[in-house]
Enzyme design. Sequence first.
Site, short mmCIF file in Angstrom:
data_model
loop_
_atom_site.label_atom_id
_atom_site.label_comp_id
_atom_site.label_asym_id
_atom_site.label_seq_id
_atom_site.Cartn_x
_atom_site.Cartn_y
_atom_site.Cartn_z
N ASP A 43 -41.80 14.97 53.43
CA ASP A 43 -40.78 14.52 52.48
C ASP A 43 -41.44 13.92 51.24
O ASP A 43 -42.04 12.85 51.31
CB ASP A 43 -39.87 13.48 53.15
CG ASP A 43 -38.91 14.11 54.13
OD1 ASP A 43 -38.18 15.04 53.71
OD2 ASP A 43 -38.88 13.70 55.30
N HIS A 74 -40.56 19.36 51.51
CA HIS A 74 -39.22 19.13 50.94
C HIS A 74 -39.39 18.26 49.70
O HIS A 74 -39.67 17.07 49.80
CB HIS A 74 -38.39 18.43 52.04
CG HIS A 74 -37.02 18.00 51.62
ND1 HIS A 74 -36.26 17.15 52.39
CD2 HIS A 74 -36.26 18.30 50.53
CE1 HIS A 74 -35.09 16.95 51.80
NE2 HIS A 74 -35.08 17.62 50.67
N MET A 76 -38.17 16.16 46.79
CA MET A 76 -37.04 15.38 46.25
C MET A 76 -37.54 14.73 44.98
O MET A 76 -37.79 13.52 44.93
CB MET A 76 -36.58 14.35 47.29
CG MET A 76 -35.86 14.98 48.47
SD MET A 76 -35.79 13.92 49.93
CE MET A 76 -37.34 14.38 50.69
N ASP A 183 -31.36 18.66 58.07
CA ASP A 183 -32.23 17.48 57.89
C ASP A 183 -31.39 16.24 57.67
O ASP A 183 -30.62 16.16 56.71
CB ASP A 183 -33.12 17.75 56.65
CG ASP A 183 -34.11 16.64 56.35
OD1 ASP A 183 -34.25 15.70 57.16
OD2 ASP A 183 -34.77 16.73 55.28
C1 DX5 Z 1 -34.42 12.18 53.98
C2 DX5 Z 1 -35.48 13.13 54.47
C3 DX5 Z 1 -35.46 13.41 55.92
C4 DX5 Z 1 -35.61 12.21 56.80
C5 DX5 Z 1 -35.21 12.55 58.20
O1 DX5 Z 1 -34.45 12.15 52.59
O2 DX5 Z 1 -35.36 14.36 53.80
O3 DX5 Z 1 -36.42 14.40 56.24
O4 DX5 Z 1 -36.89 11.70 56.80
O5 DX5 Z 1 -35.25 11.39 58.94
P1 DX5 Z 1 -34.22 11.08 60.12
O6 DX5 Z 1 -34.40 12.14 61.13
O7 DX5 Z 1 -34.66 9.74 60.57
O8 DX5 Z 1 -32.85 11.09 59.52
ZN ZN Z 2 -36.58 16.09 54.40
#
Ligand code: DX5
Ligand code: ZN
Length: 222
Positions: A43, A74, A76, A183
Amino acid sequence: MSDFKLPLTEKWVSPSLLSADFANLERDMNALAAAGADLLHVDVMDGHFVPNLTIGIPVVESLKKVAPLPLDVHLMIEKPERYIEGFIKAGSDYLTIHVESIEKPADVLRRIRELGARPGITLRPGTPLSAVEPYLALVDLVLVMTVEPGFGGQSFREDQVPKMAELKRLRAEKNYSYLIEVDGGVSDKTVQQCADADVLVAGSYVFKNDLRSAIRKLKGLA
Ligand code: DX5
Ligand code: ZN
């Protein structure tokens, strides 16, 4: 890079390294691989697109040197086009961008493929699926966010479940070949609602439990 043929014979699990011990990422990646994970979810947050800062290109490069599984990155971040080349050279296998973060997603998705990674597209919970529909022919992965991106440990948003079903329907109807990934808040309690997903991302659930049994439960093997 792991190749795939649809339908997958069993669901893939892509644990989020956001919940790993950042001082021991190599150890945790190896433990996840030994516990049956299929991908490693990375992330990347920039403090602008989401109100949190996490991992950047140098860390992905270091992870790749020792990663026992493909990296499912991923992004962001704002204006991801500035950094895709860096993230691919660093070793991203799957590289997923947010449709809200970019004016011309098609150009960037094509560029990701040209540079040798598998392109993915994703959307915030508040963004309708129609926003990603024009790009479905260009991607290897569509990520359905079941929390607002930014933090691990949030609750699964059931109102996002229909997006997975619709992506599955569109894939069959138009003969697309993307993986459907989910996710956010995925656990043994919510995984039943992810029947239409191929790839399950999970951070807090996997790391708060025995890795192997958590991954087996997500895959429906335990
Ligand atoms: C949120 C991330 C996720 C997150 C998932 O912005 O993209 O990948 O880390 O974590 P859990 O499984 O704890 O919701
Ligand atoms: Zn993610």
